[in-house]
Design an enzyme around this catalytic site. Structure first.
Site, mmCIF file in Angstrom:
data_model
loop_
_atom_site.group_PDB
_atom_site.id
_atom_site.type_symbol
_atom_site.label_atom_id
_atom_site.label_comp_id
_atom_site.label_asym_id
_atom_site.label_seq_id
_atom_site.Cartn_x
_atom_site.Cartn_y
_atom_site.Cartn_z
ATOM 1 N N CYS A 162 -23.119 -17.603 -10.567
ATOM 2 C CA CYS A 162 -24.476 -17.162 -10.244
ATOM 3 C C CYS A 162 -24.451 -16.781 -8.767
ATOM 4 O O CYS A 162 -23.460 -17.001 -8.079
ATOM 5 C CB CYS A 162 -25.485 -18.297 -10.406
ATOM 6 S SG CYS A 162 -25.518 -19.008 -12.050
ATOM 7 N N TRP A 164 -26.396 -16.444 -14.003
ATOM 8 C CA TRP A 164 -25.506 -16.133 -15.121
ATOM 9 C C TRP A 164 -25.460 -17.430 -15.912
ATOM 10 O O TRP A 164 -24.816 -18.400 -15.530
ATOM 11 C CB TRP A 164 -24.125 -15.745 -14.595
ATOM 12 C CG TRP A 164 -23.139 -15.495 -15.683
ATOM 13 C CD1 TRP A 164 -22.181 -16.356 -16.134
ATOM 14 C CD2 TRP A 164 -22.997 -14.304 -16.466
ATOM 15 N NE1 TRP A 164 -21.462 -15.768 -17.149
ATOM 16 C CE2 TRP A 164 -21.937 -14.515 -17.363
ATOM 17 C CE3 TRP A 164 -23.669 -13.083 -16.488
ATOM 18 C CZ2 TRP A 164 -21.528 -13.544 -18.278
ATOM 19 C CZ3 TRP A 164 -23.257 -12.131 -17.398
ATOM 20 C CH2 TRP A 164 -22.202 -12.360 -18.276
ATOM 21 N N GLU A 219 -5.364 1.086 -21.336
ATOM 22 C CA GLU A 219 -6.770 1.200 -20.910
ATOM 23 C C GLU A 219 -6.905 1.691 -19.476
ATOM 24 O O GLU A 219 -7.707 2.564 -19.195
ATOM 25 C CB GLU A 219 -7.445 -0.185 -20.952
ATOM 26 C CG GLU A 219 -8.028 -0.588 -22.259
ATOM 27 C CD GLU A 219 -8.756 -1.917 -22.121
ATOM 28 O OE1 GLU A 219 -8.121 -2.914 -21.752
ATOM 29 O OE2 GLU A 219 -9.960 -1.958 -22.400
ATOM 30 N N GLU A 232 -1.779 -7.609 -26.167
ATOM 31 C CA GLU A 232 -2.748 -7.527 -25.073
ATOM 32 C C GLU A 232 -2.157 -6.793 -23.862
ATOM 33 O O GLU A 232 -2.849 -6.038 -23.179
ATOM 34 C CB GLU A 232 -3.226 -8.935 -24.711
ATOM 35 C CG GLU A 232 -4.172 -9.042 -23.531
ATOM 36 C CD GLU A 232 -5.450 -8.222 -23.662
ATOM 37 O OE1 GLU A 232 -5.738 -7.686 -24.738
ATOM 38 O OE2 GLU A 232 -6.157 -8.086 -22.640
ATOM 39 N N ASN A 290 -25.005 -22.846 -7.944
ATOM 40 C CA ASN A 290 -23.994 -22.041 -8.632
ATOM 41 C C ASN A 290 -22.837 -22.970 -8.945
ATOM 42 O O ASN A 290 -22.337 -23.651 -8.048
ATOM 43 C CB ASN A 290 -23.540 -20.896 -7.715
ATOM 44 C CG ASN A 290 -22.257 -20.240 -8.207
ATOM 45 O OD1 ASN A 290 -22.033 -20.149 -9.412
ATOM 46 N ND2 ASN A 290 -21.430 -19.794 -7.292
ATOM 47 N N GLY A 291 -22.419 -23.011 -10.208
ATOM 48 C CA GLY A 291 -21.310 -23.881 -10.602
ATOM 49 C C GLY A 291 -21.637 -24.588 -11.900
ATOM 50 O O GLY A 291 -22.596 -24.231 -12.590
ATOM 51 N N LYS A 347 -17.942 -1.166 -21.369
ATOM 52 C CA LYS A 347 -17.696 -2.607 -21.314
ATOM 53 C C LYS A 347 -18.092 -3.277 -22.615
ATOM 54 O O LYS A 347 -17.425 -4.182 -23.094
ATOM 55 C CB LYS A 347 -18.468 -3.214 -20.135
ATOM 56 C CG LYS A 347 -18.241 -4.713 -19.938
ATOM 57 C CD LYS A 347 -16.836 -4.998 -19.485
ATOM 58 C CE LYS A 347 -16.519 -6.480 -19.399
ATOM 59 N NZ LYS A 347 -15.059 -6.733 -19.468
ATOM 60 N N ARG A 372 -23.139 -11.036 -9.691
ATOM 61 C CA ARG A 372 -22.750 -12.405 -10.028
ATOM 62 C C ARG A 372 -23.572 -12.989 -11.177
ATOM 63 O O ARG A 372 -23.271 -14.067 -11.675
ATOM 64 C CB ARG A 372 -22.902 -13.314 -8.803
ATOM 65 C CG ARG A 372 -22.058 -12.919 -7.624
ATOM 66 C CD ARG A 372 -22.259 -13.887 -6.475
ATOM 67 N NE ARG A 372 -21.800 -15.216 -6.823
ATOM 68 C CZ ARG A 372 -20.554 -15.644 -6.668
ATOM 69 N NH1 ARG A 372 -19.647 -14.851 -6.165
ATOM 70 N NH2 ARG A 372 -20.230 -16.875 -7.003
ATOM 71 N N HIS A 383 13.532 -1.362 -37.112
ATOM 72 C CA HIS A 383 12.962 -0.819 -38.341
ATOM 73 C C HIS A 383 12.186 0.472 -38.087
ATOM 74 O O HIS A 383 11.388 0.876 -38.931
ATOM 75 C CB HIS A 383 12.081 -1.872 -39.018
ATOM 76 C CG HIS A 383 12.856 -3.094 -39.404
ATOM 77 N ND1 HIS A 383 13.671 -3.144 -40.495
ATOM 78 C CD2 HIS A 383 12.976 -4.289 -38.790
ATOM 79 C CE1 HIS A 383 14.253 -4.333 -40.560
ATOM 80 N NE2 HIS A 383 13.840 -5.049 -39.523
ATOM 81 N N LYS A 437 -3.869 -3.486 -22.205
ATOM 82 C CA LYS A 437 -4.290 -3.450 -20.791
ATOM 83 C C LYS A 437 -3.724 -2.215 -20.102
ATOM 84 O O LYS A 437 -4.419 -1.509 -19.394
ATOM 85 C CB LYS A 437 -3.779 -4.721 -20.114
ATOM 86 C CG LYS A 437 -4.632 -5.401 -19.148
ATOM 87 C CD LYS A 437 -5.862 -6.103 -19.643
ATOM 88 C CE LYS A 437 -6.731 -5.413 -20.604
ATOM 89 N NZ LYS A 437 -7.661 -6.157 -21.353
HETATM 90 O O1 M6R Z 1 -17.260 -8.120 -25.737
HETATM 91 P P1 M6R Z 1 -16.171 -8.235 -26.736
HETATM 92 O O2 M6R Z 1 -15.169 -9.294 -26.405
HETATM 93 O O3 M6R Z 1 -16.661 -8.401 -28.133
HETATM 94 O O4 M6R Z 1 -15.414 -6.853 -26.669
HETATM 95 C C1 M6R Z 1 -14.376 -6.547 -27.543
HETATM 96 C C2 M6R Z 1 -13.608 -5.360 -27.046
HETATM 97 O O5 M6R Z 1 -14.426 -4.223 -26.996
HETATM 98 C C3 M6R Z 1 -13.000 -5.605 -25.665
HETATM 99 O O6 M6R Z 1 -12.182 -6.730 -25.661
HETATM 100 C C4 M6R Z 1 -12.175 -4.388 -25.214
HETATM 101 O O7 M6R Z 1 -11.041 -4.259 -25.998
HETATM 102 C C5 M6R Z 1 -11.841 -4.531 -23.720
HETATM 103 N N1 M6R Z 1 -12.103 -3.315 -23.051
HETATM 104 C C6 M6R Z 1 -10.437 -4.895 -23.479
HETATM 105 O O8 M6R Z 1 -10.067 -4.873 -22.153
#
Ligand code: M6R
Length: 613
Positions: free
Chosen positions: A2, A74, A493, A486, A100-101, A608, A27, A509, A490
């Site tokens: 927060c 938050w 993306e 993952e 905050n915490g 996001k 925050r 394969h 990353k």
């Molecule tokens: O908010 P969510 O965790 O449900 O989102 C799922 C995905 O859209 C999210 O993890 C997306 O793959 C990210 N951009 C990964 O970095």
């Protein structure tokens, strides 16, 4: 996470507080509030929603007064609402607190204070602090001592701003683990969670150290240690610009959030560990109404999207290894159209950072319609997932601003490992001695993440030579094949490099046909039983011209000859290494983006939160 602010001086406090809070909205933004001493009383105004809602609420009234505190929230304990918004006060409204915490022992303190006759109005952990300070204040009438006494009883993390109507000449601040700075003005002083909040007014600040307490007056500030002994230190002169200050000096939110992981992991883990003689001996999920269900369940079903789905894939290995319970993990966009076979003895888990992902919501609703109890793991209190699930486990990672998920992923993993270990213990899959050994290992994960973050030079050097490879393949076996998913996501993306993940044994394969001198192969190798196998895979791709990079706990062993570059991660139980091996891969993705000139915080075509199908 927060944002807190405070002001004492000769200006009107309200506009200063609102202005400072605006710089801290990143925050937290689910509710906001201020408390201002108007010469007689403390006036509190707080509302659910973004800061704008608070501004509208107070626009029609004048709150006089030059002493005040403010907060942008938050949520961690209690949904976003007017009543859960900060500041919180004692019952008579003479003491107001912003925080905050996370107060880990708040439930215990709350029960004790209720026994003393205190009536609580909110669901927050913070309200406990206001009543606790009041408890000591009623005994000796000294607000400074009362804050000290209260902080001695708090476990967890806090940055606090406290005002008391009997002491209109001072503002008290204290911190443990959560950040807090004191801004030093001329005839006025400030507190804030972060430097940007005060930059408009001053560039001279104290960064409060662990357990330090500050008492601010208009014309000076006194600093103390946790026992009230005076501390002398030099202020710091800030010469960064506002935009880098918002990111705490980091160039991007993604990098900042990568570095926040040790703290976020601690916040996720520690309140759920039960300690005896300072050693973790058990796991307690207060939030689960069906903990016992884990004992007899026949199967675990996990569904999620993107990074959250990848956390689910790691979790499947963890549940199967530790608890010997079958797990099915499905991406939510598939699950929702599957006519899935579900059983009332299943444990159904959805994972979502935002708690708003359309496919994940649809999958969750399907399970609920089938009468299945849903456990959600999410970072956002008050999100749709958190409201509709039967039980909610919060990751407490704080807001994640960068589109690419980093700290949300590792804290999801932490929740899932805690669940898997608890489940295994309930199912008597290991002895208490083994259980506590594993908990002690788990407890060290945040500091081991910190070790990796402390030395990034190897990764940076390697990226500078390899950021323009045509294709990047991530390979691993078992847990490491899950982590590879993952890693590849990353990288694609944020850098737009073509990257894929394969279970290392699958290379032969098909995918190996793609390998040539423009290929980089990143191997994750954290299980000693599989080192030789992965080393052979590395030799195979290297013979075909690929450059190889290994993330491992075994720097000098099987890979010393086979790899072009090795990044070593600290030793841990190999089943927990997924929380470590992802860190170099996050940094790798980040630095590739920087070298290629892409914006890691706002990748093209991505949002996001994916709230549409
Ligand atoms: O908010 P969510 O965790 O449900 O989102 C799922 C995905 O859209 C999210 O993890 C997306 O793959 C990210 N951009 C990964 O970095």
């Amino acid at each position: 996470m927060c944002g807190i602010v405070g002001y004492i001086g000769s200006k009107k406090a309200t506009p200063v507080l609102i202005n400072a809070l605006k710089k801290l909205e990143y925050r937290g933004y689910d509710s906001a509030g201020i408390a201002v001493f108007d010469g007689e009383d403390i006036v509190v105004r707080k509302v659910k929603g973004a800061l704008k809602a608070l501004e509208e609420r107070i626009s029609k009234e004048v709150i006089n007064g030059s002493l005040g505190i403010g907060h942008t929230r938050w949520a961690t304990h209690g949904e976003p609402s007017d009543v859960n918004a900060h500041p919180h006060t004692n019952l008579s409204g003479t003491i107001a607190v912003v925080h905050n915490g996370i107060i880990e022992n708040y439930a215990k303190l709350k029960a004790w204070l209720q026994g003393e006759g205190v009536v609580f109005r909110s669901e927050t952990d913070t309200e406990v602090i206001a009543h606790l300070i009041n408890y000591y204040y009623e005994m000796d009438g000294d607000i400074f001592h009362s804050v000290i006494e209260a902080t001695h009883r708090l476990e967890g993390s806090y940055a606090l701003g406290v005002i008391c109507s009997d002491y209109p000449d001072r503002l008290i601040a204290a911190r443990k683990e959560s950040p807090l700075i004191v801004g030093l003005g001329k005839g006025e002083n400030f507190i804030a969670s972060d430097v940007p909040a005060v930059l408009e007014y001053t560039r001279d600040v104290y960064f409060l150290d662990q357990k330090e307490i500050a008492v601010l007056y208009s014309d000076h500030v006194d600093l103390f240690d946790e026992d009230g002994n005076k501390v002398i230190k030099q202020p710091y002169h800030v010469d960064w610009d506002l935009s880098s200050a918002e990111k705490n000096g980091y160039a991007h939110f993604m990098l900042k959030e990568i570095h926040e992981q040790p703290k976020a992991l601690t916040d996720t883990m520690r309140p759920r560990l039960v300690y005896e003689n300072k050693k973790p001996v058990d796991i307690n999920f207060d939030e689960l109404t069906v903990a016992e269900h884990f004992k007899n369940a026949k199967r675990i079903v996990i569904t999620a999207c993107g990074t959250a789905y990848h956390a689910g894939v790691v979790a499947a290995y963890a549940f199967e290894k530790f608890a010997r319970i079958p797990v099915v993990v499905t991406v939510a966009s598939e699950f929702r159209y599957m006519n899935p076979i579900l059983d009332k003895d299943d444990i159904f888990i959805v994972i979502s950072q935002s708690g708003e992902t359309a496919d994940t919501l649809a999958a969750m609703r399907l399970a609920k319609e089938a009468g299945i109890h849903v456990i959600a793991i999410t970072n956002c209190v008050g999100s749709t997932v958190s409201r509709e699930a039967n039980d909610v486990i919060y990751t407490w990672a704080g807001p994640e601003i960068a589109v690419a998920s980093t700290k949300a992923y590792t804290t999801q993993l932490m929740c899932l490992y805690l669940l898997a270990l608890k489940c295994a213990f309930l199912r008597e899959k290991f002895s208490r001695a083994e259980y506590t050994r594993l908990l002690s290992e788990l407890e060290q994960i945040p500091s081991k993440v910190q070790e990796i973050l402390d030395d990034k030079t190897g990764i940076q050097k390697f990226v500078s030579k390899n950021f323009n490879k045509e294709k990047v393949f991530f390979i691993g076996r078992q847990f490491d094949s899950a982590t590879s998913l993952e890693c590849a996501l990353k990288l694609k993306e944020v850098s737009y490099m073509h990257s894929e993940a394969f279970a290392a044994g699958e290379l032969k394969h098909g995918p190996i046909a793609l390998v040539d001198k423009n290929t980089l192969v990143v191997a994750i190798a954290t299980d000693p039983k599989l080192y030789e196998k992965i080393a052979s895979n590395i030799v195979e791709v290297r013979t075909r011209g690929a450059t190889t990079f290994v993330i491992t706990q075994d720097k000098d062993g099987a890979f010393a000859q086979a790899a072009d570059e090795i990044v070593s991660i600290p030793h841990t139980e190999s089943a927990f290494a997924s929380m470590l091996s992802i860190i170099p891969a996050q940094l790798f993705a980040y630095y590739c983006a920087i070298h290629r000139g892409t914006d890691p915080d706002k990748p093209r075509n991505l949002a996001k939160s994916v709230t549409v199908e």
